[in-house]
Design a protein around this motif. Structure first.
Motif, PDB file in Angstrom:
ATOM      1  N   THR A   4       0.780  -1.179  -0.297  1.00  7.90           N
ATOM      2  CA  THR A   4      -0.101   0.002  -0.049  1.00  7.90           C
ATOM      3  C   THR A   4       0.918   1.180   0.012  1.00  7.90           C
ATOM      4  O   THR A   4       2.143   1.272   0.283  1.00  7.90           O
ATOM      5  CB  THR A   4      -0.902   0.078   1.259  1.00  7.90           C
ATOM      6  OG1 THR A   4      -0.131   0.186   2.445  1.00  7.90           O
ATOM      7  CG2 THR A   4      -1.819  -1.138   1.202  1.00  7.90           C
ATOM      8  N   SER A   5       0.342   2.468  -0.309  1.00 12.52           N
ATOM      9  CA  SER A   5       0.968   3.627  -0.140  1.00 12.52           C
ATOM     10  C   SER A   5       1.464   4.028   1.156  1.00 12.52           C
ATOM     11  O   SER A   5       2.461   4.876   1.447  1.00 12.52           O
ATOM     12  CB  SER A   5       0.085   4.538  -0.895  1.00 12.52           C
ATOM     13  OG  SER A   5      -1.182   4.987  -0.195  1.00 12.52           O
ATOM     14  N   ASN A   6       0.891   3.388   2.120  1.00 14.38           N
ATOM     15  CA  ASN A   6       1.188   3.688   3.611  1.00 14.38           C
ATOM     16  C   ASN A   6       2.693   3.139   3.654  1.00 14.38           C
ATOM     17  O   ASN A   6       3.369   3.805   4.579  1.00 14.38           O
ATOM     18  CB  ASN A   6       0.358   2.788   4.618  1.00 14.38           C
ATOM     19  CG  ASN A   6      -1.170   3.303   4.719  1.00 14.38           C
ATOM     20  OD1 ASN A   6      -1.447   4.521   4.540  1.00 14.38           O
ATOM     21  ND2 ASN A   6      -2.052   2.616   5.043  1.00 14.38           N
ATOM     22  N   CYS A   7       3.160   2.060   3.134  1.00 11.89           N
ATOM     23  CA  CYS A   7       4.484   1.492   3.118  1.00 11.89           C
ATOM     24  C   CYS A   7       5.391   2.508   2.588  1.00 11.89           C
ATOM     25  O   CYS A   7       6.343   2.811   3.410  1.00 11.89           O
ATOM     26  CB  CYS A   7       4.635   0.352   2.417  1.00 11.89           C
ATOM     27  SG  CYS A   7       6.273  -0.520   2.557  1.00 11.89           S
ATOM     28  N   THR A   8       5.050   2.985   1.314  1.00 13.75           N
ATOM     29  CA  THR A   8       5.946   4.045   0.957  1.00 13.75           C
ATOM     30  C   THR A   8       6.140   5.301   1.673  1.00 13.75           C
ATOM     31  O   THR A   8       7.232   5.775   2.036  1.00 13.75           O
ATOM     32  CB  THR A   8       5.532   4.227  -0.434  1.00 13.75           C
ATOM     33  OG1 THR A   8       5.253   3.333  -1.364  1.00 13.75           O
ATOM     34  CG2 THR A   8       6.266   5.532  -1.237  1.00 13.75           C
ATOM     35  N   ASP A   9       4.976   5.768   2.259  1.00 13.00           N
ATOM     36  CA  ASP A   9       4.989   6.972   3.131  1.00 13.00           C
ATOM     37  C   ASP A   9       5.770   6.589   4.387  1.00 13.00           C
ATOM     38  O   ASP A   9       6.139   7.669   4.875  1.00 13.00           O
ATOM     39  CB  ASP A   9       3.348   7.326   3.239  1.00 13.00           C
ATOM     40  CG  ASP A   9       2.748   7.751   2.172  1.00 13.00           C
ATOM     41  OD1 ASP A   9       3.242   8.056   1.174  1.00 13.00           O
ATOM     42  OD2 ASP A   9       1.450   7.835   2.224  1.00 13.00           O
ATOM     43  N   LYS A  12       9.434   6.734   3.614  1.00  9.75           N
ATOM     44  CA  LYS A  12       9.865   7.931   3.180  1.00  9.75           C
ATOM     45  C   LYS A  12      10.054   8.828   4.382  1.00  9.75           C
ATOM     46  O   LYS A  12      10.988   9.722   4.648  1.00  9.75           O
ATOM     47  CB  LYS A  12       9.039   8.587   2.212  1.00  9.75           C
ATOM     48  CG  LYS A  12       9.145   8.216   0.822  1.00  9.75           C
ATOM     49  CD  LYS A  12       8.335   8.783  -0.437  1.00  9.75           C
ATOM     50  CE  LYS A  12       8.730   8.515  -1.729  1.00  9.75           C
ATOM     51  NZ  LYS A  12       7.987   9.496  -2.853  1.00  9.75           N
ATOM     52  N   HIS A  13       9.068   8.788   5.315  1.00  8.61           N
ATOM     53  CA  HIS A  13       9.299   9.616   6.531  1.00  8.61           C
ATOM     54  C   HIS A  13      10.227   9.412   7.389  1.00  8.61           C
ATOM     55  O   HIS A  13      10.968  10.141   7.820  1.00  8.61           O
ATOM     56  CB  HIS A  13       7.831   9.428   7.203  1.00  8.61           C
ATOM     57  CG  HIS A  13       7.801  10.223   8.734  1.00  8.61           C
ATOM     58  ND1 HIS A  13       7.544  11.449   8.891  1.00  8.61           N
ATOM     59  CD2 HIS A  13       7.955   9.736   9.928  1.00  8.61           C
ATOM     60  CE1 HIS A  13       7.703  11.741  10.086  1.00  8.61           C
ATOM     61  NE2 HIS A  13       7.901  10.696  10.704  1.00  8.61           N
ATOM     62  N   ALA A  75      15.079   9.138  -6.415  1.00  8.55           N
ATOM     63  CA  ALA A  75      15.170   8.446  -5.001  1.00  8.55           C
ATOM     64  C   ALA A  75      13.814   7.832  -5.060  1.00  8.55           C
ATOM     65  O   ALA A  75      13.757   6.801  -4.423  1.00  8.55           O
ATOM     66  CB  ALA A  75      15.385   9.764  -3.927  1.00  8.55           C
ATOM     67  N   SER A  76      12.721   8.507  -5.425  1.00  9.94           N
ATOM     68  CA  SER A  76      11.289   7.759  -5.528  1.00  9.94           C
ATOM     69  C   SER A  76      11.241   6.653  -6.633  1.00  9.94           C
ATOM     70  O   SER A  76      10.810   5.694  -6.152  1.00  9.94           O
ATOM     71  CB  SER A  76      10.176   8.779  -5.848  1.00  9.94           C
ATOM     72  OG  SER A  76      10.211   9.747  -4.911  1.00  9.94           O
ATOM     73  N   GLU A  77      12.061   6.648  -7.643  1.00  6.38           N
ATOM     74  CA  GLU A  77      11.941   5.749  -8.410  1.00  6.38           C
ATOM     75  C   GLU A  77      12.959   4.396  -7.853  1.00  6.38           C
ATOM     76  O   GLU A  77      12.387   3.268  -7.826  1.00  6.38           O
ATOM     77  CB  GLU A  77      12.523   5.975  -9.872  1.00  6.38           C
ATOM     78  CG  GLU A  77      11.518   6.874 -10.583  1.00  6.38           C
ATOM     79  CD  GLU A  77      12.157   7.469 -11.675  1.00  6.38           C
ATOM     80  OE1 GLU A  77      13.484   7.530 -12.150  1.00  6.38           O
ATOM     81  OE2 GLU A  77      11.435   8.342 -12.529  1.00  6.38           O
ATOM     82  N   GLN A  78      13.730   4.696  -7.174  1.00  8.37           N
ATOM     83  CA  GLN A  78      14.803   3.562  -6.601  1.00  8.37           C
ATOM     84  C   GLN A  78      14.096   3.060  -5.443  1.00  8.37           C
ATOM     85  O   GLN A  78      14.058   1.858  -5.227  1.00  8.37           O
ATOM     86  CB  GLN A  78      15.962   4.208  -5.983  1.00  8.37           C
ATOM     87  CG  GLN A  78      16.907   3.233  -5.496  1.00  8.37           C
ATOM     88  CD  GLN A  78      17.528   2.026  -6.627  1.00  8.37           C
ATOM     89  OE1 GLN A  78      18.009   2.552  -7.542  1.00  8.37           O
ATOM     90  NE2 GLN A  78      17.086   0.995  -6.130  1.00  8.37           N
TER      91      GLN A  78
END
Length: 176
Positions: A4-9, A12-13, A75-78
């Motif tokens: 989910t986007s929760n993981c990415t967020d 990143k945090h 960075a986001s792509e990696q």
């Protein structure tokens, strides 16, 4: 199970965007508290000569030489590539089904451990049946070796609580 986007967020945090030298244009690698050189959002730099994580202040020039992430977009792509790889690794060692947020919490956790092969790390994710099980599991991994000494890191404590929260409640909470 899907990420989910929760993981990415969450990643990143807690990783934040690595910029080792604010005086230079673009992003540069920085060394994590455990001494591993990283770039972007916590992407571990592996030295192709040794096949191992690049470590130590003495390898700063080598880290800068090997770094490929120079922009936030890169960075986001990696990170997307890394999380896809870690998703596959977590799926491989799971012995049971999880909901998407439980899965996402474990992927964030595995990514933070920076283990190339979860199987060789002998990490088999347990079935976490209660809120306390999840919190206890995640909080076991709040220590890092810093300058040869194992220490509890406040940032790891906060991250583990956020991962346990995502696992238990299926929502993102970043302030602990």
């Amino acid at each position: 199970m899907k990420l989910t986007s929760n993981c990415t967020d969450l990643v990143k945090h807690f990783e934040s965007l690595h910029d080792g030298d604010l005086k230079q244009i673009g992003l540069q690698p920085k060394m994590c508290p455990a001494g591993i050189w990283t770039e972007g959002y916590g992407h571990c730099i592996i030295d192709p000569k040794t096949g191992k994580f690049l470590k130590g202040t003495e390898n700063k020039a080598r880290a800068y030489e090997l770094s490929t992430v120079k922009t936030e977009k890169e960075a986001s792509e990696q990170l997307a590539v890394n999380l896809k790889e870690y998703s596959a690794k977590v799926r491989k060692v799971l012995k049971f089904e999880l909901n998407d947020n439980e899965f996402s919490a474990l992927v964030s956790f595995a990514y933070n451990l920076c283990v190339g092969k979860i199987e060789s790390f002998n990490l088999e994710f347990p079935k976490l049946r209660s809120e306390a099980d999840a919190m206890n599991f995640f909080l076991k991994y709040r220590f890092a070796k810093v300058d040869g000494v194992t220490k509890e890191l406040a940032g790891l404590v906060r991250r583990r609580k956020a991962e346990a929260w995502l696992y238990n409640y299926g929502s993102l909470k970043l302030s602990f």
